[in-house]
Design an enzyme around this catalytic site. Structure first.
Site, PDB file in Angstrom:
ATOM      1  N   ASP A  62       0.876  -1.166   0.000  1.00  0.00           N
ATOM      2  CA  ASP A  62       0.000   0.000   0.000  1.00  0.00           C
ATOM      3  C   ASP A  62       0.917   1.221   0.000  1.00  0.00           C
ATOM      4  O   ASP A  62       1.634   1.469   0.974  1.00  0.00           O
ATOM      5  CB  ASP A  62      -0.874  -0.026   1.252  1.00  0.00           C
ATOM      6  CG  ASP A  62      -1.758   1.207   1.397  1.00  0.00           C
ATOM      7  OD1 ASP A  62      -1.578   2.181   0.634  1.00  0.00           O
ATOM      8  OD2 ASP A  62      -2.619   1.205   2.300  1.00  0.00           O
ATOM      9  N   SER A 142      -0.624  14.811 -13.844  1.00  0.00           N
ATOM     10  CA  SER A 142      -1.817  14.796 -14.691  1.00  0.00           C
ATOM     11  C   SER A 142      -2.015  16.180 -15.287  1.00  0.00           C
ATOM     12  O   SER A 142      -1.481  17.172 -14.777  1.00  0.00           O
ATOM     13  CB  SER A 142      -3.045  14.418 -13.841  1.00  0.00           C
ATOM     14  OG  SER A 142      -4.255  14.638 -14.534  1.00  0.00           O
ATOM     15  N   TYR A 155      -8.989  15.672  -6.496  1.00  0.00           N
ATOM     16  CA  TYR A 155      -8.016  14.978  -7.345  1.00  0.00           C
ATOM     17  C   TYR A 155      -7.048  15.977  -7.967  1.00  0.00           C
ATOM     18  O   TYR A 155      -5.826  15.760  -7.970  1.00  0.00           O
ATOM     19  CB  TYR A 155      -8.745  14.197  -8.433  1.00  0.00           C
ATOM     20  CG  TYR A 155      -7.827  13.520  -9.423  1.00  0.00           C
ATOM     21  CD1 TYR A 155      -7.215  12.311  -9.120  1.00  0.00           C
ATOM     22  CD2 TYR A 155      -7.580  14.087 -10.668  1.00  0.00           C
ATOM     23  CE1 TYR A 155      -6.370  11.691 -10.033  1.00  0.00           C
ATOM     24  CE2 TYR A 155      -6.737  13.477 -11.587  1.00  0.00           C
ATOM     25  CZ  TYR A 155      -6.140  12.278 -11.264  1.00  0.00           C
ATOM     26  OH  TYR A 155      -5.291  11.671 -12.174  1.00  0.00           O
ATOM     27  N   LYS A 159      -2.792  16.445  -7.641  1.00  0.00           N
ATOM     28  CA  LYS A 159      -1.853  16.477  -8.758  1.00  0.00           C
ATOM     29  C   LYS A 159      -1.072  17.799  -8.801  1.00  0.00           C
ATOM     30  O   LYS A 159       0.102  17.812  -9.211  1.00  0.00           O
ATOM     31  CB  LYS A 159      -2.587  16.214 -10.075  1.00  0.00           C
ATOM     32  CG  LYS A 159      -3.190  14.807 -10.146  1.00  0.00           C
ATOM     33  CD  LYS A 159      -2.135  13.722  -9.893  1.00  0.00           C
ATOM     34  CE  LYS A 159      -2.687  12.323  -9.977  1.00  0.00           C
ATOM     35  NZ  LYS A 159      -1.655  11.279  -9.797  1.00  0.00           N
TER      36      LYS A 159
END
Length: 259
Positions: A62, A142, A155, A159
């Site tokens: 993990d 991203s 999200y 990034k």
């Protein structure tokens, strides 16, 4: 083969972009350590790498846990006899309006997308310093690290954080011969985008597939990105032609976000 003799660890290597990266770097001549939370998937990828004539090892971890990432790096060195490059590819999407996102959702995506990169930088950086050899740290960013997207606010924040971490780590590690860069994909045809499309449809009322099509229609090159498109750019970052590049997070998105 530009990576002949190199040992590379790829996180999130069981599917999608991570799998494509692992296979491409193996074709480039590297031996590959595969890290993922899904043991079955990385064993399948390992078999593909061995079929290419390269060595491979697997480690279930993990990435949000520092001790597990450190153990994965140690395992890589022990099993493959070296350590040169880490690709901190593991990550998850999170789709919700900012007015509705829960503390639990924020914690989960931050732990994996941000802490996972921090622990990868830390474990790999320490290993490379200890080996007194130059090396490369490559992070998954991203287009959402260059532009915030509606319903992808948290999200996007993770990034943007990866871009900042990449720049800071590049400055801290340059004197040790360690470069740190990121890759910033766009709309990639993977299971992650299937989930993004599904979740966005729940919030917007759009038909399934409509959000994905809307984004793809905005790509200048006229098609969705493949995992192999991303892997080709990571191959460049991992190879010797990128030795003078550090602290950068270029976009490879077919012409969707422009900076």
């Amino acid at each position: 083969m530009s990576l002949a003799g190199k040992v590379v660890l790829v996180t999130g290597a069981g599917q999608g972009i991570g799998r494509a990266i692992a296979l491409r770097l193996a074709r480039d001549g590297a031996d590959i350590a595969l890290v993922d939370i899904n043991a079955q998937k990385i064993e399948q990828v390992a078999a593909e790498i061995v079929a290419l004539g390269r060595r491979s090892t697997t480690f279930v971890a993990d990435v949000s846990k520092l001790d597990q990432v450190t153990a994965a790096v140690d395992h890589t060195e022990a099993q493959l006899g070296g350590f040169d490059i880490i690709v901190n590819n593991a990550g998850i999407a999170q789709i919700a309006p900012l007015l509705e996102v829960t503390p639990q959702e924020v914690e989960r995506v931050m732990n994996i997308n941000v802490q996972g990169v921090i622990w990868g930088i830390q474990a790999a950086g320490k290993k490379l310093k200890g080996r007194n050899k130059p090396g490369k740290i490559i992070n998954a960013c991203s287009i959402a690290g260059h532009e915030g997207f509606a319903l992808l606010g948290v999200y996007s924040a993770t990034k943007f954080a990866v871009r900042g971490l990449t720049q800071a780590a590049a400055k801290e590690l340059a004197s040790f011969g360690i470069t740190v860069n990121s890759y910033c994909p766009g709309v990639v045809g993977t299971d992650m985008w299937v989930e993004i499309d599904k979740r966005m449809a729940e919030f917007t009322g759009a038909e399934l597939g409509a959000t994905y099509k809307q984004y793809v229609d905005g790509i200048a090159l006229g098609r969705a990105q493949t995992p192999e498109d991303v892997a080709g750019f990571v191959s460049y970052l991992a190879g010797p032609d990128a030795d003078y590049m550090t602290g950068q997070s270029p976009m490879i998105d077919g012409g969707l976000v422009y900076r």
